[in-house]
Design a protein around this motif. Structure first.
Motif, short mmCIF file in Angstrom:
data_model
loop_
_atom_site.label_atom_id
_atom_site.label_comp_id
_atom_site.label_asym_id
_atom_site.label_seq_id
_atom_site.Cartn_x
_atom_site.Cartn_y
_atom_site.Cartn_z
N ASN A 1 -26.66 -11.11 -1.02
CA ASN A 1 -25.34 -11.49 -1.56
C ASN A 1 -24.79 -10.44 -2.51
N LEU A 2 -25.15 -9.20 -2.24
CA LEU A 2 -24.69 -8.12 -3.13
C LEU A 2 -23.95 -7.07 -2.30
N PHE A 3 -22.68 -6.87 -2.60
CA PHE A 3 -21.89 -5.84 -1.93
C PHE A 3 -21.88 -4.63 -2.87
N GLU A 4 -22.47 -3.54 -2.40
CA GLU A 4 -22.53 -2.35 -3.26
C GLU A 4 -21.59 -1.27 -2.72
N ASN A 5 -20.79 -0.71 -3.59
CA ASN A 5 -19.92 0.40 -3.21
C ASN A 5 -20.75 1.68 -3.27
N THR A 6 -20.91 2.32 -2.10
CA THR A 6 -21.76 3.52 -2.08
C THR A 6 -20.98 4.75 -2.54
N GLY A 7 -19.70 4.59 -2.80
CA GLY A 7 -18.93 5.72 -3.32
C GLY A 7 -17.48 5.68 -2.91
N LYS A 8 -17.24 5.47 -1.61
CA LYS A 8 -15.84 5.54 -1.15
C LYS A 8 -15.37 4.22 -0.52
N ALA A 9 -15.93 3.13 -0.97
CA ALA A 9 -15.56 1.84 -0.37
C ALA A 9 -14.12 1.49 -0.70
N THR A 10 -13.51 0.71 0.20
CA THR A 10 -12.14 0.23 -0.02
C THR A 10 -12.15 -1.30 -0.02
N ALA A 11 -11.05 -1.87 -0.54
CA ALA A 11 -10.92 -3.33 -0.53
C ALA A 11 -10.88 -3.83 0.91
N ARG A 12 -10.34 -2.99 1.81
CA ARG A 12 -10.30 -3.33 3.23
C ARG A 12 -11.72 -3.50 3.79
N ASP A 13 -12.61 -2.57 3.43
CA ASP A 13 -14.02 -2.68 3.86
C ASP A 13 -14.61 -4.00 3.36
N VAL A 14 -14.32 -4.29 2.10
CA VAL A 14 -14.90 -5.49 1.47
C VAL A 14 -14.46 -6.74 2.22
N LYS A 15 -13.16 -6.84 2.48
CA LYS A 15 -12.63 -8.05 3.14
C LYS A 15 -13.15 -8.17 4.57
N LYS A 16 -13.27 -7.02 5.25
CA LYS A 16 -13.76 -7.03 6.63
C LYS A 16 -15.19 -7.55 6.68
N LEU A 17 -16.02 -6.99 5.81
CA LEU A 17 -17.43 -7.39 5.79
C LEU A 17 -17.57 -8.86 5.38
N ALA A 18 -16.76 -9.26 4.39
CA ALA A 18 -16.81 -10.67 3.94
C ALA A 18 -16.45 -11.60 5.10
N ASP A 19 -15.44 -11.21 5.89
CA ASP A 19 -15.03 -12.06 7.03
C ASP A 19 -16.13 -12.15 8.09
N ILE A 20 -16.76 -11.02 8.37
CA ILE A 20 -17.85 -11.01 9.38
C ILE A 20 -18.96 -11.96 8.92
N LEU A 21 -19.35 -11.84 7.67
CA LEU A 21 -20.46 -12.65 7.17
C LEU A 21 -20.09 -14.13 7.08
#
Ligand SMILES: Cc1cc2nc3c(=O)[nH]c(=O)nc-3n(C[C@H](O)[C@H](O)[C@H](O)COP(=O)(O)OP(=O)(O)OC[C@H]3O[C@@H](n4cnc5c(N)ncnc54)[C@H](O)[C@@H]3O)c2cc1C
Length: 303
Positions: free
Chosen positions: A264-284
């Motif tokens: 349950n931990l989303f880690e930004n490896t450096g260049k993450a975007t809010a779009r990445d976050v929402k996409k991954l959240a939706d998949i999960l």
């Protein structure tokens, strides 16, 4: 005096380090300046949002129009078993003072980043306790006047409060604590910080746990039959467990990675975007819904 700045990076003011720029930005340290900044935006018909420590937010890649007001800093006082703190005071400072005075009630929250105001709005907690247990009343600005709201009216729940949903701005928080043993409390606090340090390495770019845990009493019996009862802690189904069951550990999407040690931990490896976050959240969310029939809800707040 409030000082308005232009084109400030949102990534630089959030622990997730994500977000474009805000058109206007203003950082305040007192309730009076907080109110003044809100009123300035209203008088000038400028849209505005507020935040504090930036440790539970996902800012948008495209940035924000209008004014972003940050209430971070302030002062506090201790009167016997009571602490009255400006909302912008770091939670760590409030906890440190409580321990120094041998006051019990906040020690399990040791290590939670952000401010006492942010913690109250989201009813932050850890190790089976949350800040609402210590909150006696909250002073708010309702757009017209300052007023104190008693604990009951704040409608605190698991990572929830009425303050999260109403157009109220938290100015000060009054905490009522109990007498305790200073040395014992300090020891407990140190232990908790040390345990937490293993999960959240210094400098990690994240907003804490991404989804809320699931309150076991709120899910149906048919759903409960799919859950390993041994995993339930303090009446909650840990979302980390649900996510692990759907293969979240080690997943990567864009600049976001879910570490092997915590689903349950989303880690930004450096260049993450809010779009990445929402996409991954939706998949999960879809995977957990398909396997368990549970709809996960974000603990983080999207701006
Ligand atoms: C490493 C790490 C570990 C974490 N561990 C935990 C944990 O164990 N338990 C837990 O509960 N949380 C945890 N969190 C999440 C976060 O630290 C808490 O939710 C914290 O209380 C947020 O406070 P903040 O000041 O950063 O609020 P922000 O993130 O700045 O704001 C959160 C929300 O509160 C609103 N808000 C803030 N201040 C005000 C105000 N004065 N008036 C009105 N609205 C306001 C904002 O609009 C926003 O919607 C963790 C985060 C990180 C990065």
């Amino acid at each position: 005096m409030i000082h308005i700045r232009k084109n400030i990076s949102l990534a630089s003011v959030s622990t997730f380090r994500i977000g474009g720029k805000t058109e206007l930005f203003c950082s305040v340290k007192t309730p009076e300046h907080f109110i003044r900044a809100i009123e300035w935006a209203k008088e000038n018909k400028i849209p505005f949002r507020v935040f504090a420590g930036g440790s539970n937010v996902v800012f948008p890649d495209e940035g924000l129009k209008g004014l972003l007001i940050r209430f971070h800093g302030g002062s506090l006082r201790v009167l016997k078993n009571t602490i009255i703190a400006d909302a912008g005071v770091p939670l760590a400072k409030v906890i440190a003072i409580s321990l120094q005075y041998g006051l019990r009630g906040l020690e399990t929250l040791s290590g939670i980043p952000g401010t006492v105001g942010g913690a109250t709005v989201g009813n932050a907690g850890a190790y089976g306790h949350s800040i609402s247990e210590a909150v006696r009343k909250v002073e708010v600005w309702d757009g017209k006047k300052r007023r104190w709201i008693p604990n009951k009216v704040c409608k605190f729940g698991y990572r929830e409060s009425a303050l999260k949903h109403e157009p109220l701005f938290v100015l000060r928080v009054e905490l009522r604590l109990k007498k305790g043993d200073r040395k014992e409390l300090q020891k407990k606090s140190r232990e908790i910080i040390s345990i937490r340090g293993k999960k959240y390495k210094p400098g990690i770019k994240c907003p804490g746990s991404f989804f809320k845990n699931v309150v076991a009493s709120e899910v149906s019996r048919s759903v409960m039959r799919k859950i390993d009862a041994g995993k339930i802690i303090g009446g909650k189904i840990p979302t980390g467990y649900l996510l692990e069951e759907v293969g979240a550990k080690g997943m990567k999407l864009g600049g976001i990675r879910i570490p092997e040690f915590h689903g349950n931990l989303f880690e930004n490896t450096g260049k993450a975007t809010a779009r990445d976050v929402k996409k991954l959240a939706d998949i999960l969310r879809k995977r957990v819904k398909a396997k368990f029939g549970i709809t996960l809800e974000e603990e983080v707040r999207y701006f």
